[in-house]
Design a protein around this motif. Structure first.
Motif, PDB file in Angstrom:
ATOM      1  N   LEU A 157       0.821  -1.214   0.000  1.00  0.00           N
ATOM      2  CA  LEU A 157       0.000   0.000   0.000  1.00  0.00           C
ATOM      3  C   LEU A 157       0.853   1.261   0.000  1.00  0.00           C
ATOM      4  N   GLU A 158       2.055   1.176   0.563  1.00  0.00           N
ATOM      5  CA  GLU A 158       2.944   2.335   0.579  1.00  0.00           C
ATOM      6  C   GLU A 158       3.342   2.762  -0.830  1.00  0.00           C
ATOM      7  N   ARG A 159       3.243   1.850  -1.783  1.00  0.00           N
ATOM      8  CA  ARG A 159       3.665   2.140  -3.156  1.00  0.00           C
ATOM      9  C   ARG A 159       2.484   2.384  -4.098  1.00  0.00           C
ATOM     10  N   THR A 160       1.257   2.393  -3.591  1.00  0.00           N
ATOM     11  CA  THR A 160       0.098   2.562  -4.461  1.00  0.00           C
ATOM     12  C   THR A 160      -0.350   4.021  -4.504  1.00  0.00           C
ATOM     13  N   ALA A 161      -1.149   4.321  -5.488  1.00  0.00           N
ATOM     14  CA  ALA A 161      -1.713   5.666  -5.617  1.00  0.00           C
ATOM     15  C   ALA A 161      -2.836   5.840  -4.601  1.00  0.00           C
ATOM     16  N   ASP A 162      -3.227   7.078  -4.372  1.00  0.00           N
ATOM     17  CA  ASP A 162      -4.368   7.349  -3.505  1.00  0.00           C
ATOM     18  C   ASP A 162      -5.579   6.608  -4.050  1.00  0.00           C
ATOM     19  N   ALA A 163      -6.310   5.932  -3.172  1.00  0.00           N
ATOM     20  CA  ALA A 163      -7.455   5.157  -3.641  1.00  0.00           C
ATOM     21  C   ALA A 163      -8.384   4.807  -2.500  1.00  0.00           C
ATOM     22  N   THR A 164      -9.662   4.672  -2.826  1.00  0.00           N
ATOM     23  CA  THR A 164     -10.628   4.103  -1.900  1.00  0.00           C
ATOM     24  C   THR A 164     -10.563   2.600  -2.072  1.00  0.00           C
TER      25      THR A 164
END
Length: 186
Positions: A157-164
């Motif tokens: 998650l630290e490497r993902t884009a902002d997301a719901t």
């Protein structure tokens, strides 16, 4: 050659500044639960770096060593990693749709993410789950067939884009789980 040697400290400083500026900001996992009928509100704004340190420290119930035991689920006859890889390489589309009197379930790949949508007709509950591929793959990394790797998912998650990631709504309350770089849920 002397010009290059004199310029070296300047080049090193510029490169170091670039690395510092390019470092990604702290990522936060947010959970917000609201119940307008009872005027209850729960907010969680957890830095992923904190979660990454705390999760391995919890060894209780179904959570041990950063991995959670998934009830009575057993995938010993299904290679979950191979199925994920097949879905990841497939084109976007709706893969499974189940329509029943009490609920509808839809599993799809949209914008390169795994999406699960459940509509509860009787209880008027809607559940939407969106899982980035990096997180889905991390969940099944270094696990037995009946485990999920929560710690690896947090790191992904630290490497993902902002997301719901998850929304749940029913006639009484709403739940939202999302990831971004804001320290509050505002």
């Amino acid at each position: 050659m002397r010009t290059t040697l004199r310029a070296f400290p300047l080049i090193a400083t510029v490169l170091a500044a670039t690395v510092v500026l390019a470092a990604s900001p702290e990522r936060y996992l947010h959970v917000k639960v609201t119940n307008p009928g009872t005027h209850e509100l729960v907010r969680v704004n957890l830095p992923l770096s904190l979660a990454e340190k705390v999760i391995p420290a919890i060894n209780d119930g179904d959570l041990h060593n950063g991995k959670v035991q998934v009830g009575n689920f057993s995938s010993d006859k299904v290679n979950v990693r191979q199925v994920l890889e097949a879905v990841k390489s497939a084109p976007d589309g709706e893969f499974v749709t189940v329509e029943e009197p009490d609920n509808n379930v839809r599993v799809a790949k949209e914008h390169g993410q795994l999406v699960v949508h459940v509509i509860g007709k009787r209880d008027k509950e809607n559940v939407d789950v969106t899982i980035p591929w990096e997180v889905a793959e991390a969940l099944v990394s270094d696990t037995n067939e009946d485990q999920l790797n929560v710690l690896a998912a947090v790191k992904a998650l630290e490497r993902t884009a902002d997301a719901t990631l998850v929304t749940v709504t029913d006639h009484e309350q709403s739940v939202r789980v999302w990831i971004d770089s804001n320290s509050s849920d505002k």
